[in-house]
Design an enzyme around this catalytic site. Structure first.
Site, PDB file in Angstrom:
ATOM      1  N   SER A   1     -10.392   2.530   6.678  1.00 57.05           N
ATOM      2  CA  SER A   1     -10.722   2.469   7.930  1.00 57.05           C
ATOM      3  C   SER A   1     -11.821   3.271   8.331  1.00 57.05           C
ATOM      4  CB  SER A   1      -9.268   2.730   9.102  1.00 57.05           C
ATOM      5  OG  SER A   1      -9.996   2.582  10.270  1.00 57.05           O
TER       6      SER A   1
ATOM      7  N   TYR B   1      -2.424   7.918  11.338  1.00 59.12           N
ATOM      8  CA  TYR B   1      -3.407   6.900  11.024  1.00 59.12           C
ATOM      9  C   TYR B   1      -4.635   7.386  10.090  1.00 59.12           C
ATOM     10  CZ  TYR B   1      -5.784   2.394  10.597  1.00 59.12           C
ATOM     11  OH  TYR B   1      -6.453   1.393  10.196  1.00 59.12           O
TER      12      TYR B   1
END
Length: 249
Positions: free
Chosen positions: A143, A156
């Site tokens: 990401s 995350y």
């Protein structure tokens, strides 16, 4: 060239579904796994109705026994494995003071431990299946939050940052037979345009928010012979959003 066997995790929905469909449409033999059995079986039925070569296994990538079961089933059914795409992931955001330690651990278990387990148990079969150096490929879906952040995404961000480090470590350990790369998606709309505003598109130099197909196409490239000289890399696919200065007006 005979059909390759491609394993895709988190393949029942979102970006994973687009990756599954792309490889099936390319004529590959696709095995996809997901914890959502209902959605997995529904997608499998659609793919087979279209004449695609697909196989679904319900499994949790964070559990070593599940991962070993998946690899064993692939070896028994197909005898080979050529490409692994670690797409399964969760993005639960919580304020630092409120996130439960168990939630932090679960996010890392899915997003980071899972790709490690898949690589560990799949690598021997991939090495046995490929004929030449670089024919095997592992692609990790990371990401842009591995590179930049916003409030309340510590777990995350940590998991995706770790995934980038795991990527270059694996590239060294598994080369030259297996190339290992990561894709860092930016804003990818998995809703089909629901609630996407003109100003959301305008934040991107390319003029639009990304789609799951953008990531699927990149996976196809990294898994192909055309990417034979690429390993250990992170490919940012974000429409240019992370290189654009953002000012509040």
């Amino acid at each position: 060239m005979s059909k390759r066997v491609v394993l895709i995790t988190g393949g029942a929905q979102g970006i994973g579904e687009a990756i599954v469909r792309s490889f099936v449409q390319a004529g590959e033999q696709v095995v996809f796994i997901d914890v959502n059995e209902e959605k997995g079986l529904s997608l499998l039925a659609q793919l087979r109705e279209m004449g695609g070569h697909a196989h679904f296994i319900c499994a949790d990538v964070a559990k070593a026994d599940d991962v070993k079961r998946v690899i064993k089933e692939i070896e028994t059914k197909f005898g080979n494995l050529h490409v692994l795409i670690n797409n399964a992931g969760v993005s639960w955001f919580h304020p630092l003071e409120e996130i439960e330690i168990e939630t932090f651990d679960r996010i890392l278990a899915i997003n980071l431990r899972g790709p490690f387990l898949l690589a560990k148990f799949a690598a021997p079969l991939i090495k046995k299946s490929v004929q030449q150096n670089g024919e095997g490929a592992i692609i990790n879906i990371a990401s842009t939050r591995a590179l930049m952040s916003e409030p309340h995404n510590e777990a995350y961000a940590a998991s995706k940052g770790g995934l980038l480090a795991l990527t270059h470590a694996l590239a060294n350990s598994l080369g030259p037979a297996i190339r290992v790369n990561a894709i860092c998606p930016g804003w990818i709309d998995t809703t089909g345009g629901k609630d996407i505003r003109p100003e959301d598109h305008s934040q991107h130099p390319v003029g639009r928010v990304g789609t799951p197909c953008d990531i699927a196409e990149a996976c196809r490239f990294l898994a192909s012979e055309a990417a034979g000289f690429i390993t250990g890399q992170k490919i940012v696919i974000d429409g240019g959003m992370t290189i654009k200065m953002q000012y509040v007006e």
